[in-house]
Design a protein around this motif. Structure first.
Motif, PDB file in Angstrom:
ATOM      1  N   MET A  27       0.837  -1.188   0.000  1.00  0.00           N
ATOM      2  CA  MET A  27       0.000   0.000   0.000  1.00  0.00           C
ATOM      3  C   MET A  27       0.882   1.252   0.000  1.00  0.00           C
ATOM      4  N   LEU A  28       1.878   1.253   0.834  1.00  0.00           N
ATOM      5  CA  LEU A  28       2.769   2.410   0.888  1.00  0.00           C
ATOM      6  C   LEU A  28       3.537   2.543  -0.423  1.00  0.00           C
ATOM      7  N   HIS A  29       3.880   1.426  -1.017  1.00  0.00           N
ATOM      8  CA  HIS A  29       4.589   1.442  -2.298  1.00  0.00           C
ATOM      9  C   HIS A  29       3.761   2.158  -3.365  1.00  0.00           C
ATOM     10  N   TYR A  30       2.477   1.825  -3.446  1.00  0.00           N
ATOM     11  CA  TYR A  30       1.606   2.461  -4.426  1.00  0.00           C
ATOM     12  C   TYR A  30       1.433   3.946  -4.141  1.00  0.00           C
ATOM     13  N   ALA A  31       1.381   4.317  -2.880  1.00  0.00           N
ATOM     14  CA  ALA A  31       1.282   5.739  -2.533  1.00  0.00           C
ATOM     15  C   ALA A  31       2.520   6.487  -3.018  1.00  0.00           C
ATOM     16  N   LEU A  32       3.684   5.897  -2.840  1.00  0.00           N
ATOM     17  CA  LEU A  32       4.911   6.540  -3.302  1.00  0.00           C
ATOM     18  C   LEU A  32       4.972   6.597  -4.827  1.00  0.00           C
ATOM     19  N   VAL A  33       4.490   5.549  -5.488  1.00  0.00           N
ATOM     20  CA  VAL A  33       4.465   5.545  -6.953  1.00  0.00           C
ATOM     21  C   VAL A  33       3.573   6.672  -7.471  1.00  0.00           C
ATOM     22  N   PHE A  34       2.395   6.824  -6.890  1.00  0.00           N
ATOM     23  CA  PHE A  34       1.501   7.899  -7.327  1.00  0.00           C
ATOM     24  C   PHE A  34       2.076   9.268  -6.991  1.00  0.00           C
ATOM     25  N   LEU A  35       2.798   9.378  -5.896  1.00  0.00           N
ATOM     26  CA  LEU A  35       3.442  10.647  -5.563  1.00  0.00           C
ATOM     27  C   LEU A  35       4.491  11.013  -6.607  1.00  0.00           C
ATOM     28  N   VAL A  36       5.286  10.035  -7.017  1.00  0.00           N
ATOM     29  CA  VAL A  36       6.297  10.284  -8.047  1.00  0.00           C
ATOM     30  C   VAL A  36       5.623  10.649  -9.376  1.00  0.00           C
ATOM     31  N   SER A  57      -3.940  13.231  -5.196  1.00  0.00           N
ATOM     32  CA  SER A  57      -5.095  12.855  -4.380  1.00  0.00           C
ATOM     33  C   SER A  57      -5.114  11.358  -4.105  1.00  0.00           C
ATOM     34  N   ILE A  58      -4.823  10.573  -5.124  1.00  0.00           N
ATOM     35  CA  ILE A  58      -4.774   9.116  -4.945  1.00  0.00           C
ATOM     36  C   ILE A  58      -3.668   8.747  -3.963  1.00  0.00           C
ATOM     37  N   ALA A  59      -2.508   9.390  -4.097  1.00  0.00           N
ATOM     38  CA  ALA A  59      -1.396   9.115  -3.188  1.00  0.00           C
ATOM     39  C   ALA A  59      -1.773   9.455  -1.745  1.00  0.00           C
ATOM     40  N   LYS A  60      -2.473  10.558  -1.564  1.00  0.00           N
ATOM     41  CA  LYS A  60      -2.895  10.969  -0.220  1.00  0.00           C
ATOM     42  C   LYS A  60      -3.873   9.961   0.383  1.00  0.00           C
ATOM     43  N   ILE A  61      -4.834   9.518  -0.412  1.00  0.00           N
ATOM     44  CA  ILE A  61      -5.812   8.536   0.073  1.00  0.00           C
ATOM     45  C   ILE A  61      -5.132   7.221   0.420  1.00  0.00           C
ATOM     46  N   LEU A  62      -4.231   6.753  -0.447  1.00  0.00           N
ATOM     47  CA  LEU A  62      -3.528   5.493  -0.178  1.00  0.00           C
ATOM     48  C   LEU A  62      -2.662   5.595   1.070  1.00  0.00           C
ATOM     49  N   ILE A  80      -3.217   7.533   3.696  1.00  0.00           N
ATOM     50  CA  ILE A  80      -4.110   7.532   4.858  1.00  0.00           C
ATOM     51  C   ILE A  80      -4.603   6.119   5.152  1.00  0.00           C
ATOM     52  N   VAL A  81      -4.966   5.381   4.101  1.00  0.00           N
ATOM     53  CA  VAL A  81      -5.392   3.987   4.291  1.00  0.00           C
ATOM     54  C   VAL A  81      -4.248   3.164   4.880  1.00  0.00           C
ATOM     55  N   PHE A  82      -3.024   3.390   4.389  1.00  0.00           N
ATOM     56  CA  PHE A  82      -1.863   2.700   4.938  1.00  0.00           C
ATOM     57  C   PHE A  82      -1.688   3.001   6.426  1.00  0.00           C
ATOM     58  N   LEU A  83      -1.806   4.264   6.800  1.00  0.00           N
ATOM     59  CA  LEU A  83      -1.653   4.626   8.212  1.00  0.00           C
ATOM     60  C   LEU A  83      -2.716   3.963   9.079  1.00  0.00           C
TER      61      LEU A  83
END
Length: 51
Positions: free
Chosen positions: A1-10, A29-34, A36-39
């Motif tokens: 999950m964190l990996h996908y958040a970082l990918v979308f951030l990049v 926005s997708i990175a932020k949602i992912l 938050i879900v990870f946290l």
């Protein structure tokens, strides 16, 4: 999950550099949602492990 958040951030950063503001905003926005879900899942896993 964190990996996908970082990918979308990049993706958001790269899109913003090239001027694609719509894609950059959506990816951010997708990175932020992912993230938050990870946290939330990390906190739940921590408390389940502690008890």
């Amino acid at each position: 999950m964190l990996h996908y958040a970082l990918v979308f951030l990049v993706i958001a950063i790269i899109a913003a550099v090239f001027g694609f503001t719509g894609i950059a905003g959506t990816a951010a926005s997708i990175a932020k949602i992912l993230f938050i879900v990870f946290l939330i899942l990390a906190v739940i896993a921590f408390f389940r492990r502690a008890s």
